[in-house]
Write an enzyme that holds these catalytic residues in place. Structure first.
Site, PDB file in Angstrom:
ATOM      1  N   HIS A  96      87.977  62.553  45.732  1.00  0.00           N
ATOM      2  CA  HIS A  96      86.954  61.592  45.281  1.00  0.00           C
ATOM      3  C   HIS A  96      87.199  61.281  43.811  1.00  0.00           C
ATOM      4  O   HIS A  96      87.420  62.190  43.003  1.00  0.00           O
ATOM      5  CB  HIS A  96      85.553  62.160  45.462  1.00  0.00           C
ATOM      6  CG  HIS A  96      84.490  61.363  44.763  1.00  0.00           C
ATOM      7  ND1 HIS A  96      84.232  60.045  45.076  1.00  0.00           N
ATOM      8  CD2 HIS A  96      83.648  61.690  43.762  1.00  0.00           C
ATOM      9  CE1 HIS A  96      83.259  59.596  44.308  1.00  0.00           C
ATOM     10  NE2 HIS A  96      82.894  60.568  43.492  1.00  0.00           N
ATOM     11  N   TYR A 125     100.731  46.503  52.825  1.00  0.00           N
ATOM     12  CA  TYR A 125     100.706  47.925  52.483  1.00  0.00           C
ATOM     13  C   TYR A 125      99.291  48.475  52.414  1.00  0.00           C
ATOM     14  O   TYR A 125      99.057  49.645  52.721  1.00  0.00           O
ATOM     15  CB  TYR A 125     101.489  48.194  51.192  1.00  0.00           C
ATOM     16  CG  TYR A 125     102.955  48.354  51.494  1.00  0.00           C
ATOM     17  CD1 TYR A 125     103.480  49.602  51.801  1.00  0.00           C
ATOM     18  CD2 TYR A 125     103.807  47.252  51.526  1.00  0.00           C
ATOM     19  CE1 TYR A 125     104.826  49.750  52.117  1.00  0.00           C
ATOM     20  CE2 TYR A 125     105.143  47.390  51.848  1.00  0.00           C
ATOM     21  CZ  TYR A 125     105.651  48.647  52.138  1.00  0.00           C
ATOM     22  OH  TYR A 125     106.980  48.790  52.472  1.00  0.00           O
TER      23      TYR A 125
END
Length: 227
Positions: A96, A125
């Site tokens: 995170h 991508y």
């Protein structure tokens, strides 16, 4: 990867993210799932200056076993592992951050509806390496409600046949996960770069169309894209 290696890898990835500006101050956290529990970064720790020996360890039920005081986000991480491993049993790391572009995009959304997403299918991508990134409505850091919403989103997408590797917490930043800390970091990097590109296009008022259905199907067939 054994526990000793996992401790070193968390510190290596944390320093890399800090040195390159993906995290700042004491924001962000990293966890790794072990056979007998979890390692997670300490609460209020700078990811650029972690000590492998003092990383908190928790048992399989999330009880603190050793090391420094664990990050308050362990409940969220546990929910992510529990849900994501139903669709990818190798899921072993959650990262995170409060990275700038992703968090900026989350601030531009008003009413977050069910399965609102951070970024469209902008580049191949992004589609191949990240996939759908649902937005999760704001709750205070460490709130159980946020963990529940993230778990529900992972399960909804997974049951549709499009397992996700990232969610975006409104006003807080992305959570990404993968089968190793290095792979999770690469997913975060691709997500943040695409968010930066999307912000740039929006500022220029030259918003590109997303990849179309035929292009997405080609990516699914050729690369196993999760979209």
């Amino acid at each position: 990867m054994n526990e000793s290696q996992a401790r070193e890898e968390i510190c290596r990835v944390g320093k890399s993210l800090f040195d390159r500006g993906y995290v700042h101050a004491t924001a962000g956290n990293i966890s790794v799932r072990l056979d007998d529990g979890f390692l997670i970064t300490p609460t209020d720790a700078c990811l650029g200056f972690l000590d492998p020996a003092t990383l908190p360890k928790l048992d399989r039920n999330g009880h603190h076993v050793s090391g420094a005081k664990p990050s308050k986000t362990i409940v969220l991480h546990q929910r992510i592992y529990g849900a994501a491993r139903a669709f990818d049993a190798d899921t072993a790391c959650v990262i995170h951050t409060h990275s700038h572009a992703c968090t900026s995009l989350s601030l531009q959304h008003g009413d977050i509806k069910l399965d609102s997403e951070l970024i469209p299918a902008l580049t191949p991508y992004f589609v191949m390496k990240v996939g759908h990134v649902p937005l999760i409505a704001y709750h205070r850091p460490g709130a159980t409600e946020a963990a529940e919403l993230v778990e529900q989103a992972i399960l909804r997408y997974g049951h549709r046949g499009v397992p996700i590797r990232a969610v975006m917490l409104e006003r807080l930043g992305p959570n990404v996960w993968h089968n190793s800390a290095a792979a999770a970091m690469a997913t975060l990097e691709e997500l943040e770069e695409t968010a930066r590109l999307w912000l740039h296009c929006k500022q220029l008022k030259d918003v590109p169309a997303p990849l179309d259905a035929t292009q997405l199907q080609e990516l699914r067939i050729t690369f196993g894209a999760r979209w």
